[in-house]
Write an enzyme that holds these catalytic residues in place. Structure first.
Site, mmCIF file in Angstrom:
data_model
loop_
_atom_site.group_PDB
_atom_site.id
_atom_site.type_symbol
_atom_site.label_atom_id
_atom_site.label_comp_id
_atom_site.label_asym_id
_atom_site.label_seq_id
_atom_site.Cartn_x
_atom_site.Cartn_y
_atom_site.Cartn_z
ATOM 1 N N HIS A 199 47.056 69.208 -9.656
ATOM 2 C CA HIS A 199 45.563 69.723 -9.601
ATOM 3 C C HIS A 199 44.512 68.742 -9.387
ATOM 4 C CE1 HIS A 199 42.805 72.556 -11.979
ATOM 5 N NE2 HIS A 199 41.960 71.475 -11.847
ATOM 6 N N GLU A 200 44.648 67.733 -9.925
ATOM 7 C CA GLU A 200 43.487 66.700 -9.786
ATOM 8 C C GLU A 200 43.578 65.885 -8.314
ATOM 9 O OE1 GLU A 200 41.242 66.722 -11.794
ATOM 10 O OE2 GLU A 200 42.083 67.874 -13.451
ATOM 11 N N HIS A 224 42.143 68.201 -5.810
ATOM 12 C CA HIS A 224 40.704 68.115 -5.634
ATOM 13 C C HIS A 224 40.397 66.887 -4.763
ATOM 14 C CE1 HIS A 224 39.511 71.160 -8.528
ATOM 15 N NE2 HIS A 224 40.189 70.446 -9.547
#
Length: 164
Positions: free
Chosen positions: A74-75, A78
């Protein structure tokens, strides 16, 4: 406090994600610096311009498998989204495509982890239709003049009491 092995596991999963992305997009991506000092209810945060990822050590210790399976990707998604497309919506179509097509992970925008051990003091506010639990940050903003409206009834939230 995370062990050396914990930090190594998170960084190794991060490297796996970058290798997948580099194979998928056929380009190199600079690796981030990892910090393990994220506080509050967030599992992790990506600081786009600084190429930094922070992980919450308490939530990691309690949810290692979910971090390895979802949070790291998820990170990193980004950071990849920012490096490829610049400033776009944080969980927009570009980020979602990286999550689902590159990492083969559901594009969940929030986690469902138990945050009771990292949750700070809450403050009860009331609107015309229900009660709301606000964090110290929002409570302090209200004290300084910010007004929050209920999403349902659109009335202003009014302070009731502080909870432990």
């Amino acid at each position: 406090m995370l062990t050396f092995e914990d930090k190594k596991a998170l960084a190794a999963k991060g490297e796996d994600c970058f290798i997948l992305a580099e194979c998928f997009f056929d380009r190199h991506f600079p690796r981030p610096t990892y910090y393990f000092n994220q506080r509050g209810r967030s599992a992790g945060t990506a600081h786009l311009q600084k190429n930094i990822i922070k992980f919450n050590p308490i939530l990691y210790s309690q949810n290692k498998q979910i971090f390895i399976e979802q949070v790291v990707a998820h990170e990193i998604a980004h950071l990849l989204t920012y490096q490829m497309f610049g400033k776009v919506r944080p969980h927009g179509k570009e980020w979602q495509a990286i999550m689902t097509q590159v990492f083969k992970v559901p594009a969940s925008t929030t986690h469902q982890l138990d945050v009771s051990d990292v949750q700070g003091k809450l403050f009860t506010y009331r609107c015309d239709c229900s009660e709301h639990q606000l964090t110290i940050r929002r409570h302090n903003k209200i004290k300084k003049g910010t007004t929050y409206l209920c999403r349902q009834c659109k009335s202003a939230l009014m302070f009731v009491e502080a909870n432990s």
